[in-house]
Design a protein around this motif. Sequence first.
Motif, mmCIF file in Angstrom:
data_model
loop_
_atom_site.group_PDB
_atom_site.id
_atom_site.type_symbol
_atom_site.label_atom_id
_atom_site.label_comp_id
_atom_site.label_asym_id
_atom_site.label_seq_id
_atom_site.Cartn_x
_atom_site.Cartn_y
_atom_site.Cartn_z
ATOM 1 N N VAL A 11 0.855 -1.192 0.000
ATOM 2 C CA VAL A 11 0.000 0.000 0.000
ATOM 3 C C VAL A 11 0.889 1.239 0.000
ATOM 4 N N TYR A 12 0.272 2.399 -0.311
ATOM 5 C CA TYR A 12 1.075 3.614 -0.342
ATOM 6 C C TYR A 12 0.246 4.809 0.095
ATOM 7 N N GLU A 13 0.952 5.913 0.336
ATOM 8 C CA GLU A 13 0.316 7.194 0.631
ATOM 9 C C GLU A 13 1.155 8.303 0.011
ATOM 10 N N ASN B 116 -4.681 7.940 8.778
ATOM 11 C CA ASN B 116 -5.891 7.136 9.042
ATOM 12 C C ASN B 116 -6.174 6.198 7.866
ATOM 13 N N ARG B 117 -6.050 6.755 6.636
ATOM 14 C CA ARG B 117 -6.321 5.906 5.467
ATOM 15 C C ARG B 117 -5.268 4.807 5.339
ATOM 16 N N LEU B 118 -4.021 5.137 5.671
ATOM 17 C CA LEU B 118 -2.955 4.131 5.640
ATOM 18 C C LEU B 118 -3.278 2.988 6.601
ATOM 19 N N ILE C 142 -9.027 0.670 -1.442
ATOM 20 C CA ILE C 142 -7.746 0.392 -0.765
ATOM 21 C C ILE C 142 -6.636 0.997 -1.610
ATOM 22 N N LYS C 143 -5.745 1.749 -0.962
ATOM 23 C CA LYS C 143 -4.712 2.457 -1.737
ATOM 24 C C LYS C 143 -3.510 1.541 -1.964
ATOM 25 N N THR C 144 -3.656 0.594 -2.908
ATOM 26 C CA THR C 144 -2.568 -0.337 -3.181
ATOM 27 C C THR C 144 -1.720 0.165 -4.346
ATOM 28 N N THR D 200 -16.571 7.212 -12.102
ATOM 29 C CA THR D 200 -16.099 6.721 -10.803
ATOM 30 C C THR D 200 -15.100 7.735 -10.242
ATOM 31 N N GLU D 201 -13.894 7.754 -10.801
ATOM 32 C CA GLU D 201 -12.901 8.732 -10.354
ATOM 33 C C GLU D 201 -11.877 8.932 -11.451
ATOM 34 N N GLY D 202 -10.835 9.700 -11.152
ATOM 35 C CA GLY D 202 -9.781 9.910 -12.134
ATOM 36 C C GLY D 202 -8.696 8.853 -11.981
ATOM 37 N N GLY D 203 -7.734 8.857 -12.877
ATOM 38 C CA GLY D 203 -6.628 7.911 -12.827
ATOM 39 C C GLY D 203 -5.825 8.056 -11.539
ATOM 40 N N SER D 204 -5.714 9.293 -11.036
ATOM 41 C CA SER D 204 -5.059 9.504 -9.733
ATOM 42 C C SER D 204 -5.704 10.671 -8.997
ATOM 43 N N THR D 205 -7.031 10.804 -9.184
ATOM 44 C CA THR D 205 -7.763 11.929 -8.574
ATOM 45 C C THR D 205 -9.216 11.534 -8.303
ATOM 46 N N ASN D 206 -9.893 12.285 -7.445
ATOM 47 C CA ASN D 206 -11.363 12.216 -7.349
ATOM 48 C C ASN D 206 -11.946 13.280 -8.276
ATOM 49 N N PRO E 135 -11.180 6.735 -1.148
ATOM 50 C CA PRO E 135 -11.643 7.840 -0.303
ATOM 51 C C PRO E 135 -10.542 8.898 -0.200
ATOM 52 N N GLY E 136 -10.542 9.839 -1.109
ATOM 53 C CA GLY E 136 -9.474 10.843 -1.186
ATOM 54 C C GLY E 136 -9.417 11.686 0.083
ATOM 55 N N VAL E 137 -8.216 11.933 0.549
ATOM 56 C CA VAL E 137 -8.062 12.770 1.740
ATOM 57 C C VAL E 137 -8.286 14.241 1.362
ATOM 58 N N THR E 138 -7.906 14.610 0.164
ATOM 59 C CA THR E 138 -8.192 15.972 -0.304
ATOM 60 C C THR E 138 -9.709 16.162 -0.372
ATOM 61 N N ARG E 139 -10.400 15.150 -0.886
ATOM 62 C CA ARG E 139 -11.869 15.158 -0.938
ATOM 63 C C ARG E 139 -12.434 15.310 0.475
ATOM 64 N N THR F 128 -9.432 16.371 -7.652
ATOM 65 C CA THR F 128 -8.604 16.651 -6.467
ATOM 66 C C THR F 128 -7.693 15.479 -6.148
ATOM 67 N N ALA F 129 -6.537 15.802 -5.591
ATOM 68 C CA ALA F 129 -5.585 14.810 -5.073
ATOM 69 C C ALA F 129 -4.508 15.557 -4.304
ATOM 70 N N ALA F 130 -3.765 14.817 -3.498
ATOM 71 C CA ALA F 130 -2.687 15.442 -2.727
ATOM 72 C C ALA F 130 -1.659 16.098 -3.651
ATOM 73 N N THR F 131 -1.490 15.520 -4.836
ATOM 74 C CA THR F 131 -0.503 16.083 -5.767
ATOM 75 C C THR F 131 -1.070 17.249 -6.563
ATOM 76 N N SER F 132 -2.301 17.117 -7.080
ATOM 77 C CA SER F 132 -2.824 18.200 -7.931
ATOM 78 C C SER F 132 -3.659 19.198 -7.140
HETATM 79 N N1 PDD Z 1 -3.354 9.550 -5.971
HETATM 80 N N2 PDD Z 1 -8.217 8.422 -6.626
HETATM 81 C C1 PDD Z 1 -7.106 7.774 -7.019
HETATM 82 C C2 PDD Z 1 -7.224 6.579 -7.900
HETATM 83 C C3 PDD Z 1 -5.840 8.238 -6.569
HETATM 84 O O1 PDD Z 1 -4.733 7.574 -6.942
HETATM 85 C C4 PDD Z 1 -5.767 9.392 -5.756
HETATM 86 C C5 PDD Z 1 -4.460 9.915 -5.238
HETATM 87 C C6 PDD Z 1 -6.969 10.031 -5.385
HETATM 88 C C7 PDD Z 1 -6.984 11.244 -4.490
HETATM 89 O O2 PDD Z 1 -6.625 10.923 -3.163
HETATM 90 P P1 PDD Z 1 -5.954 11.990 -2.206
HETATM 91 O O3 PDD Z 1 -6.794 13.201 -2.237
HETATM 92 O O4 PDD Z 1 -5.934 11.345 -0.894
HETATM 93 O O5 PDD Z 1 -4.565 12.252 -2.755
HETATM 94 C C8 PDD Z 1 -8.168 9.516 -5.836
HETATM 95 C C9 PDD Z 1 -2.011 9.850 -5.500
HETATM 96 C C10 PDD Z 1 -1.777 11.289 -5.252
HETATM 97 C C11 PDD Z 1 -1.015 9.222 -6.452
HETATM 98 O O6 PDD Z 1 -1.254 8.075 -6.833
HETATM 99 O O7 PDD Z 1 -0.004 9.832 -6.790
#
Ligand code: PDD
Length: 287
Positions: free
Chosen positions: A32-34, A51-53, A147-149, A180-186, A207-211, A244-248
Amino acid sequence: MSRIAYVNGAYVRSDEAGVSINDRGYLFADAVYEVWSVFDGRLADAEGHLNRLDRSLKELQIMQPMTRAALLNVLNEVIRRNRINEGMVYLQISRGVAPRDHVFPSHTPPSLVITARPVDRDAAARKAEAGIRAISAPDIRWGRCDIKTVGLLPNVLAKQAARERGAGEVIFVDQDGYVTEGGSTNVYMVTRDGVVKTRPLNANILPGVTRLNLLPIIHNSDLSLREEAFTLDEAKAAAEVFVTAATSLVLPVVAIDDHRIGTGAPGPVALSLREAYIDQARRTAGS
Ligand code: PDD
Protein backbone atom coordinates in the motif's frame (compact mmCIF):
# COMPACT_ATOMS: atom_id res chain seq x y z
CA MET A 1 21.92 17.37 -4.12
CA SER A 2 21.26 13.64 -3.97
CA ARG A 3 17.90 12.84 -2.36
CA ILE A 4 17.66 10.81 0.82
CA ALA A 5 15.24 7.91 1.16
CA TYR A 6 14.23 6.00 4.27
CA VAL A 7 14.46 2.26 3.53
CA ASN A 8 13.71 -0.28 6.25
CA GLY A 9 15.36 1.52 9.13
CA ALA A 10 18.12 3.46 7.34
CA TYR A 11 18.41 6.86 5.65
CA VAL A 12 20.21 6.21 2.37
CA ARG A 13 21.02 8.10 -0.83
CA SER A 14 18.07 7.54 -3.21
CA ASP A 15 20.37 6.70 -6.11
CA GLU A 16 21.93 3.93 -4.03
CA ALA A 17 18.74 2.70 -2.34
CA GLY A 18 17.15 -0.61 -3.25
CA VAL A 19 14.75 -3.29 -2.11
CA SER A 20 15.01 -7.05 -2.44
CA ILE A 21 13.93 -8.82 -5.63
CA ASN A 22 11.82 -10.93 -3.24
CA ASP A 23 9.92 -7.94 -1.89
CA ARG A 24 6.23 -8.75 -2.25
CA GLY A 25 5.54 -5.20 -3.41
CA TYR A 26 7.78 -5.93 -6.40
CA LEU A 27 6.52 -9.50 -6.98
CA PHE A 28 2.76 -9.14 -6.39
CA ALA A 29 2.00 -5.41 -5.89
CA ASP A 30 1.28 -6.68 -2.36
CA ALA A 31 1.78 -3.21 -0.88
CA VAL A 32 0.00 0.00 0.00
CA TYR A 33 1.07 3.61 -0.34
CA GLU A 34 0.32 7.19 0.63
CA VAL A 35 1.19 10.59 -0.83
CA TRP A 36 1.26 13.79 1.20
CA SER A 37 1.66 17.33 0.04
CA VAL A 38 4.24 19.36 1.97
CA PHE A 39 3.60 23.02 2.67
CA ASP A 40 6.23 25.14 4.47
CA GLY A 41 8.15 21.96 5.34
CA ARG A 42 5.12 20.38 7.03
CA LEU A 43 2.83 17.50 6.04
CA ALA A 44 -0.59 18.56 4.76
CA ASP A 45 -3.64 16.62 5.95
CA ALA A 46 -1.25 14.46 8.01
CA GLU A 47 -3.88 12.65 10.07
CA GLY A 48 -6.23 11.94 7.18
CA HIS A 49 -3.50 10.14 5.23
CA LEU A 50 -2.31 8.23 8.32
CA ASN A 51 -5.89 7.14 9.04
CA ARG A 52 -6.32 5.91 5.47
CA LEU A 53 -2.95 4.13 5.64
CA ASP A 54 -4.10 2.31 8.80
CA ARG A 55 -7.26 1.26 7.01
CA SER A 56 -5.43 0.02 3.88
CA LEU A 57 -3.04 -2.04 6.02
CA LYS A 58 -5.89 -3.48 8.04
CA GLU A 59 -7.93 -4.41 4.95
CA LEU A 60 -4.93 -6.30 3.52
CA GLN A 61 -3.76 -7.70 6.87
CA ILE A 62 -0.32 -6.14 6.50
CA MET A 63 1.38 -5.38 9.82
CA GLN A 64 2.07 -1.81 10.91
CA PRO A 65 5.85 -1.35 10.59
CA MET A 66 5.95 1.05 13.57
CA THR A 67 3.71 3.21 15.75
CA ARG A 68 2.04 6.31 14.32
CA ALA A 69 4.27 8.59 16.39
CA ALA A 70 7.42 6.84 15.15
CA LEU A 71 6.17 6.98 11.56
CA LEU A 72 5.49 10.71 11.85
CA ASN A 73 9.05 11.19 13.11
CA VAL A 74 10.48 9.35 10.11
CA LEU A 75 8.23 11.24 7.66
CA ASN A 76 9.37 14.56 9.12
CA GLU A 77 12.99 13.45 9.14
CA VAL A 78 12.79 12.58 5.42
CA ILE A 79 11.37 16.07 4.78
CA ARG A 80 14.17 17.63 6.85
CA ARG A 81 17.02 15.63 5.33
CA ASN A 82 15.82 16.50 1.82
CA ARG A 83 15.34 20.16 2.80
CA ILE A 84 11.80 20.12 1.36
CA ASN A 85 9.88 23.32 1.87
CA GLU A 86 7.22 22.91 -0.84
CA GLY A 87 6.91 19.35 -2.07
CA MET A 88 5.51 15.90 -1.59
CA VAL A 89 6.27 12.75 0.39
CA TYR A 90 5.71 9.19 -0.85
CA LEU A 91 5.40 6.22 1.51
CA GLN A 92 5.09 2.56 0.60
CA ILE A 93 4.60 -0.42 2.87
CA SER A 94 4.76 -3.94 1.44
CA ARG A 95 4.06 -7.28 3.08
CA GLY A 96 7.82 -7.79 3.23
CA VAL A 97 10.47 -10.02 1.71
CA ALA A 98 9.89 -13.74 1.27
CA PRO A 99 10.46 -16.40 -1.42
CA ARG A 100 7.73 -16.07 -4.05
CA ASP A 101 4.51 -17.76 -2.93
CA HIS A 102 1.05 -16.23 -3.32
CA VAL A 103 -0.06 -16.98 0.24
CA PHE A 104 1.08 -14.69 3.04
CA PRO A 105 4.51 -15.50 4.52
CA SER A 106 4.52 -16.01 8.27
CA HIS A 107 6.65 -13.91 10.64
CA THR A 108 7.85 -11.56 7.89
CA PRO A 109 8.19 -7.90 8.84
CA PRO A 110 6.69 -5.38 6.39
CA SER A 111 9.01 -3.25 4.23
CA LEU A 112 8.80 0.53 4.59
CA VAL A 113 10.13 3.04 2.06
CA ILE A 114 9.70 6.81 2.26
CA THR A 115 10.90 9.37 -0.30
CA ALA A 116 10.34 13.10 -0.79
CA ARG A 117 10.76 15.61 -3.57
CA PRO A 118 10.22 19.31 -4.10
CA VAL A 119 7.23 20.69 -6.05
CA ASP A 120 7.28 23.91 -8.06
CA ARG A 121 4.14 25.64 -6.70
CA ASP A 122 4.36 28.45 -9.29
CA ALA A 123 4.31 25.94 -12.14
CA ALA A 124 1.42 24.11 -10.43
CA ALA A 125 -0.51 27.40 -10.09
CA ARG A 126 0.03 28.16 -13.80
CA LYS A 127 -1.26 24.67 -14.65
CA ALA A 128 -4.38 25.27 -12.55
CA GLU A 129 -4.98 28.65 -14.19
CA ALA A 130 -4.87 26.99 -17.61
CA GLY A 131 -6.85 23.90 -16.54
CA ILE A 132 -6.25 20.41 -17.86
CA ARG A 133 -7.88 18.32 -20.53
CA ALA A 134 -9.13 14.84 -19.69
CA ILE A 135 -10.13 11.76 -21.62
CA SER A 136 -12.68 9.18 -20.50
CA ALA A 137 -12.01 5.45 -20.30
CA PRO A 138 -13.90 2.38 -19.11
CA ASP A 139 -13.12 1.61 -15.47
CA ILE A 140 -11.58 -1.86 -15.76
CA ARG A 141 -10.05 -1.89 -12.26
CA TRP A 142 -10.71 -4.41 -9.48
CA GLY A 143 -13.55 -4.27 -6.93
CA ARG A 144 -11.54 -2.76 -4.04
CA CYS A 145 -10.42 0.61 -5.37
CA ASP A 146 -11.07 1.95 -1.85
CA ILE A 147 -7.75 0.39 -0.77
CA LYS A 148 -4.71 2.46 -1.74
CA THR A 149 -2.57 -0.34 -3.18
CA VAL A 150 0.38 0.01 -5.55
CA GLY A 151 -1.46 -2.26 -8.03
CA LEU A 152 -2.03 0.62 -10.45
CA LEU A 153 -1.54 -0.92 -13.90
CA PRO A 154 -4.99 0.08 -15.25
CA ASN A 155 -4.36 3.62 -13.98
CA VAL A 156 -0.89 3.66 -15.56
CA LEU A 157 -2.20 2.51 -18.96
CA ALA A 158 -5.14 4.92 -18.90
CA LYS A 159 -3.01 7.89 -17.86
CA GLN A 160 -0.50 7.05 -20.60
CA ALA A 161 -3.39 6.97 -23.13
CA ALA A 162 -4.42 10.41 -21.81
CA ARG A 163 -0.88 11.72 -22.24
CA GLU A 164 -0.76 10.42 -25.82
CA ARG A 165 -3.95 12.35 -26.56
CA GLY A 166 -2.62 15.57 -25.04
CA ALA A 167 -4.65 15.22 -21.83
CA GLY A 168 -3.54 15.42 -18.20
CA GLU A 169 -6.00 13.01 -16.61
CA VAL A 170 -8.30 10.11 -17.38
CA ILE A 171 -11.85 9.98 -16.06
CA PHE A 172 -12.95 6.41 -15.39
CA VAL A 173 -16.55 5.48 -16.27
CA ASP A 174 -18.37 2.43 -14.91
CA GLN A 175 -20.54 0.01 -16.91
CA ASP A 176 -23.66 2.12 -16.34
CA GLY A 177 -22.06 5.29 -17.72
CA TYR A 178 -21.33 6.85 -14.32
CA VAL A 179 -18.05 8.56 -13.51
CA THR A 180 -16.10 6.72 -10.80
CA GLU A 181 -12.90 8.73 -10.35
CA GLY A 182 -9.78 9.91 -12.13
CA GLY A 183 -6.63 7.91 -12.83
CA SER A 184 -5.06 9.50 -9.73
CA THR A 185 -7.76 11.93 -8.57
CA ASN A 186 -11.36 12.22 -7.35
CA VAL A 187 -13.77 13.89 -9.81
CA TYR A 188 -16.43 16.59 -9.24
CA MET A 189 -18.87 18.47 -11.47
CA VAL A 190 -20.64 21.78 -10.91
CA THR A 191 -24.16 22.11 -12.34
CA ARG A 192 -25.30 25.28 -14.07
CA ASP A 193 -27.18 26.24 -10.88
CA GLY A 194 -24.16 25.88 -8.58
CA VAL A 195 -24.55 22.37 -7.17
CA VAL A 196 -21.27 20.52 -6.67
CA LYS A 197 -21.62 16.78 -7.21
CA THR A 198 -19.16 14.03 -6.41
CA ARG A 199 -19.64 10.29 -6.26
CA PRO A 200 -20.39 8.91 -2.77
CA LEU A 201 -17.70 6.71 -1.27
CA ASN A 202 -17.91 2.99 -1.93
CA ALA A 203 -15.53 0.19 -2.92
CA ASN A 204 -15.23 1.61 -6.46
CA ILE A 205 -13.30 4.74 -5.57
CA LEU A 206 -10.48 5.81 -3.31
CA PRO A 207 -11.64 7.84 -0.30
CA GLY A 208 -9.47 10.84 -1.19
CA VAL A 209 -8.06 12.77 1.74
CA THR A 210 -8.19 15.97 -0.30
CA ARG A 211 -11.87 15.16 -0.94
CA LEU A 212 -12.39 14.53 2.79
CA ASN A 213 -11.02 17.96 3.67
CA LEU A 214 -12.55 19.80 0.73
CA LEU A 215 -16.15 18.68 1.31
CA PRO A 216 -16.57 20.71 4.56
CA ILE A 217 -15.21 23.77 2.72
CA ILE A 218 -17.89 23.34 0.05
CA HIS A 219 -20.50 22.65 2.72
CA ASN A 220 -19.65 25.92 4.51
CA SER A 221 -19.76 27.97 1.29
CA ASP A 222 -22.67 29.34 -0.75
CA LEU A 223 -22.54 26.25 -2.94
CA SER A 224 -24.72 23.21 -2.42
CA LEU A 225 -23.05 19.86 -2.20
CA ARG A 226 -24.50 16.54 -3.29
CA GLU A 227 -22.62 13.28 -2.86
CA GLU A 228 -24.31 11.72 -5.83
CA ALA A 229 -23.06 9.74 -8.81
CA PHE A 230 -23.19 11.51 -12.19
CA THR A 231 -22.79 10.24 -15.73
CA LEU A 232 -20.05 11.13 -18.19
CA ASP A 233 -22.71 12.92 -20.29
CA GLU A 234 -23.75 15.04 -17.28
CA ALA A 235 -20.10 15.92 -16.67
CA LYS A 236 -19.66 16.95 -20.29
CA ALA A 237 -22.73 19.22 -20.03
CA ALA A 238 -21.65 20.68 -16.64
CA ALA A 239 -20.69 24.28 -15.96
CA GLU A 240 -17.42 23.05 -14.45
CA VAL A 241 -15.51 19.86 -13.78
CA PHE A 242 -12.54 19.57 -11.45
CA VAL A 243 -10.38 16.91 -9.82
CA THR A 244 -8.60 16.65 -6.47
CA ALA A 245 -5.58 14.81 -5.07
CA ALA A 246 -2.69 15.44 -2.73
CA THR A 247 -0.50 16.08 -5.77
CA SER A 248 -2.82 18.20 -7.93
CA LEU A 249 -4.76 19.77 -5.00
CA VAL A 250 -7.83 21.17 -6.82
CA LEU A 251 -7.41 21.22 -10.59
CA PRO A 252 -9.97 22.48 -13.15
CA VAL A 253 -10.80 20.24 -16.13
CA VAL A 254 -11.57 22.29 -19.23
CA ALA A 255 -12.32 19.52 -21.74
CA ILE A 256 -13.29 15.85 -21.74
CA ASP A 257 -12.72 13.82 -24.93
CA ASP A 258 -12.30 17.03 -26.95
CA HIS A 259 -15.67 18.27 -25.65
CA ARG A 260 -15.34 21.73 -24.05
CA ILE A 261 -16.55 22.04 -20.43
CA GLY A 262 -18.45 25.28 -19.72
CA THR A 263 -16.62 28.17 -21.34
CA GLY A 264 -13.56 26.02 -21.97
CA ALA A 265 -11.63 27.90 -19.29
CA PRO A 266 -11.24 27.11 -15.56
CA GLY A 267 -14.43 28.09 -13.74
CA PRO A 268 -14.83 30.33 -10.69
CA VAL A 269 -15.97 27.49 -8.40
CA ALA A 270 -12.92 25.31 -9.06
CA LEU A 271 -10.51 28.23 -8.78
CA SER A 272 -12.00 29.53 -5.52
CA LEU A 273 -12.12 26.02 -4.02
CA ARG A 274 -8.50 25.55 -4.99
CA GLU A 275 -7.54 28.71 -3.14
CA ALA A 276 -9.66 27.85 -0.09
CA TYR A 277 -8.29 24.30 0.07
CA ILE A 278 -4.66 25.44 -0.21
CA ASP A 279 -5.22 28.11 2.48
CA GLN A 280 -6.68 25.54 4.85
CA ALA A 281 -4.05 22.87 4.09
CA ARG A 282 -1.22 25.36 4.61
CA ARG A 283 -2.74 26.64 7.86
CA THR A 284 -3.30 23.16 9.30
CA ALA A 285 -0.13 21.49 7.92
CA GLY A 286 1.87 19.50 10.45
CA SER A 287 -0.96 19.28 12.94
N1 PDD B 1 -3.35 9.55 -5.97
N2 PDD B 1 -8.22 8.42 -6.63
C1 PDD B 1 -7.11 7.77 -7.02
C2 PDD B 1 -7.22 6.58 -7.90
C3 PDD B 1 -5.84 8.24 -6.57
O1 PDD B 1 -4.73 7.57 -6.94
C4 PDD B 1 -5.77 9.39 -5.76
C5 PDD B 1 -4.46 9.91 -5.24
C6 PDD B 1 -6.97 10.03 -5.39
C7 PDD B 1 -6.98 11.24 -4.49
O2 PDD B 1 -6.63 10.92 -3.16
P1 PDD B 1 -5.95 11.99 -2.21
O3 PDD B 1 -6.79 13.20 -2.24
O4 PDD B 1 -5.93 11.35 -0.89
O5 PDD B 1 -4.56 12.25 -2.75
C8 PDD B 1 -8.17 9.52 -5.84
C9 PDD B 1 -2.01 9.85 -5.50
C10 PDD B 1 -1.78 11.29 -5.25
C11 PDD B 1 -1.01 9.22 -6.45
O6 PDD B 1 -1.25 8.08 -6.83
O7 PDD B 1 0.00 9.83 -6.79
